[in-house]
Design an enzyme around this catalytic site. Structure first.
Site, short mmCIF file in Angstrom:
data_model
loop_
_atom_site.label_atom_id
_atom_site.label_comp_id
_atom_site.label_asym_id
_atom_site.label_seq_id
_atom_site.Cartn_x
_atom_site.Cartn_y
_atom_site.Cartn_z
N CYS A 154 -8.69 -36.81 9.64
CA CYS A 154 -10.32 -36.44 9.92
C CYS A 154 -10.39 -35.36 11.21
O CYS A 154 -10.81 -34.41 11.01
CB CYS A 154 -10.91 -37.84 10.28
SG CYS A 154 -10.73 -39.09 9.33
N1 SAJ Z 1 -6.80 -39.08 20.13
C1 SAJ Z 1 -6.61 -38.73 21.81
N2 SAJ Z 1 -7.27 -39.04 22.82
C2 SAJ Z 1 -8.37 -39.86 22.54
C3 SAJ Z 1 -8.71 -40.28 21.11
C4 SAJ Z 1 -7.77 -39.66 20.24
O1 SAJ Z 1 -5.51 -38.16 22.02
O2 SAJ Z 1 -9.00 -40.21 23.61
C5 SAJ Z 1 -5.97 -38.67 19.50
C6 SAJ Z 1 -5.24 -39.77 18.55
O3 SAJ Z 1 -4.15 -40.11 19.17
C7 SAJ Z 1 -5.06 -39.35 17.21
C8 SAJ Z 1 -6.16 -38.19 17.05
O4 SAJ Z 1 -6.76 -37.96 18.46
O5 SAJ Z 1 -3.91 -38.67 16.98
C9 SAJ Z 1 -7.33 -38.79 16.05
O6 SAJ Z 1 -7.73 -40.22 16.61
P1 SAJ Z 1 -8.96 -40.86 16.35
O7 SAJ Z 1 -9.09 -42.13 17.31
O8 SAJ Z 1 -9.91 -40.38 16.32
O9 SAJ Z 1 -8.58 -41.59 14.91
P2 SAJ Z 1 -8.90 -41.34 13.46
O10 SAJ Z 1 -8.24 -39.71 13.17
O11 SAJ Z 1 -8.46 -42.28 12.49
O12 SAJ Z 1 -10.54 -41.05 13.44
C10 SAJ Z 1 -11.19 -41.91 12.54
C11 SAJ Z 1 -12.48 -41.17 12.48
N3 SAJ Z 1 -13.18 -41.98 11.26
C12 SAJ Z 1 -13.76 -41.21 10.48
O13 SAJ Z 1 -14.00 -40.20 10.61
C13 SAJ Z 1 -14.91 -41.93 9.57
C14 SAJ Z 1 -13.50 -41.17 13.81
O14 SAJ Z 1 -14.65 -40.79 13.34
C15 SAJ Z 1 -13.43 -42.40 14.38
O15 SAJ Z 1 -14.03 -42.41 15.79
C16 SAJ Z 1 -11.96 -42.94 14.77
O16 SAJ Z 1 -11.33 -43.14 13.43
C17 SAJ Z 1 -11.96 -44.18 15.45
O17 SAJ Z 1 -12.70 -44.29 16.45
O18 SAJ Z 1 -10.79 -45.05 15.28
#
Ligand code: SAJ
Length: 437
Positions: A274
């Site tokens: 995403c």
């Molecule tokens: N990450 C960081 N630092 C952060 C947060 C995330 O480096 O502060 C990295 C994670 O390790 C990962 C990537 O970014 O590699 C994405 O992480 P994510 O927490 O955004 O997880 P995703 O990709 O599963 O995002 C999904 C998204 N959901 C949808 O699109 C419906 C996102 O909108 C959500 O906010 C996120 O899940 C969530 O909150 O879990």
């Protein structure tokens, strides 16, 4: 025939025959919510094995336990098929198919186009169609509408077309399809009204908006917001590294501000299907309108640099122990793109392994959720996960890339000679052998 009145009646009586195209982590939970609400639901997928598995009451989606699926199959409330001619019998269709990016960072719309082409073959008046796949603003009205509208088939009268962004966060214990607010926007007001009425039969909170473009843009704003803030905090981490400031302590203290601040955390890079992808749907589209999405490009660059920064950290840490990276054994802890899941799509761990091997290191990994890594265009050879305890005691350097909760961090610290921690997993642990991002 007044199709709007007829469809409204069927939806309110929960007699509308619901179709879901694409039975993945978005489509299957959605299908279950409508089956649970009392609708008869037909799932359509091109993958024969998925269809066969589901019709046996077996689920392959972590958010849909077999205990929820099997009764729906047995009662006939849900059935799966690969046959698009089922569309003839449907009143509503949700489309939840993949929208990946090509290597050139152009949107790959082939899944949406082929699904619509199949639906168009069996299309009939009275249908409500809702696209859920994340895509650029304009997809629904520019790409989909012309595939269905005809002189004798007018949108908003003879059929209804909406966009509703999927917001599924697989494995989220608190927010699941039923209780995540559902944004929906139609090509016309009648489309929006029917789309909102439809979702309100099965989901807790519906948020109607004035158009499909607004609805398409909502999702891109949500995930671009995240990607850019992660890019910002990664850049702050690079600054703190240069100024010898503990960035984790800075963020923890900043997060005490009760308003106007939201903590994000630096890491080894940006993984998942995403966050690294969705913003480039927006920048691709805005480029066509002559507007450069500079924040997205810059954040994409910074996030993309983090694997290189981590490998430099490992090289420098080994250097401080009079060991060249070349020929050293580096053990990677965690290869999934974020903690406590098994998904390795776009995982920065793959970049880190690739870069380490390119610089001559011998690399192994442990991940309780990922027993093996397949060779692909990126990883020239397959890898099997090793036991963390043993591998850490043998490695010249251990790097924590994904901070799964199930790792035994005390044992890792005890057994390892040198640890590079990219996630602050060893927070509060003071030891000369720990190097932090
Ligand atoms: N990450 C960081 N630092 C952060 C947060 C995330 O480096 O502060 C990295 C994670 O390790 C990962 C990537 O970014 O590699 C994405 O992480 P994510 O927490 O955004 O997880 P995703 O990709 O599963 O995002 C999904 C998204 N959901 C949808 O699109 C419906 C996102 O909108 C959500 O906010 C996120 O899940 C969530 O909150 O879990």
């Amino acid at each position: 025939m007044n199709y709007q009145t007829e469809l409204r009646r069927k939806i309110e009586a929960r007699q509308a025959r619901v179709g879901v195209v694409g039975l993945g982590y978005v489509g299957l939970p959605l299908a279950m919510e409508f089956a649970h609400a009392g609708f008869c639901v037909t799932g359509i997928d091109i993958d024969e094995s998925k269809v066969e598995t589901l019709n046996r009451g077996v689920s392959y989606v972590q958010d849909v336990p077999a205990a929820a699926l099997a009764p729906m199959v047995q009662s006939g409330k849900f059935r799966a098929t690969t046959d698009f001619s089922a569309v003839k019998t449907l009143d509503t269709i949700n489309i939840a198919v993949p929208t990946p990016l090509r290597k050139t960072k152009d949107p790959d719309m082939s899944y949406i186009v082929s699904a619509c082409q199949e639906i168009a073959k069996h299309f009939h008046p009275g249908l409500l169609m809702i696209l859920e796949s994340t895509t650029y603003p304009g997809t629904t009205d520019e790409l989909m509408l012309p595939m269905f509208e005809k002189p004798e088939l007018k949108v908003g009268e003879d059929f209804f077309l909406c966009f509703s962004p999927e917001r599924v966060d697989p494995g989220n214990p608190k927010f699941q399809t039923k209780n995540i607010p559902k944004v929906v926007g139609g090509i016309t007001a009648a489309c929006t009204e029917l789309g909102a009425l439809f979702y309100s039969q099965a989901l807790e909170h519906v948020v109607p908006v004035s158009s499909t473009r607004v609805a398409e843009m909502v999702k891109l704003l949500e995930n671009t917001f995240r990607m850019i803030n992660i890019g910002l905090v990664n850049e702050i981490a690079l600054m703190c590294d240069r100024m010898d400031i503990n960035v984790w302590e800075v963020i923890e203290a900043a997060a005490t501000k009760p308003f106007g601040f939201m903590p994000f955390y630096p890491g080894p890079g940006l993984g998942g299907h995403c966050i690294p992808i969705d913003p480039f749907y927006l920048s691709w589209k805005t480029k066509q309108s002559g507007i450069e999405a500079r924040f997205i490009e810059l954040a994409g660059y910074i996030n993309g640099q983090m694997p290189h920064f981590v490998v430099d950290k490992i090289q420098n840490a080994l250097n401080d122990h009079c060991k060249p990276l070349k020929g050293s054994h580096v053990h990677v802890l965690g290869v999934a793109y974020k903690r406590d899941i098994d998904d390795v799509r776009e995982s920065p761990a793959l970049d880190i392994i690739h870069l380490l091997e390119k610089r001559g290191a011998k690399v192994s990994y442990s991940d309780p959720f990922v027993p093996r890594l397949r060779a692909d265009g990126f990883l020239p050879h397959a890898m099997e996960a090793l036991d963390a305890g043993q591998a850490c005691s043998q490695a010249d350097c251990v790097v924590i890339v994904t901070d799964h909760k199930s790792f035994d961090y005390a044992s890792i610290v005890e057994r390892s000679r040198l640890i590079v921690d990219t996630r602050n997993a060893l927070k509060g642990c003071v030891s000369p052998k720990i190097v932090r991002l």
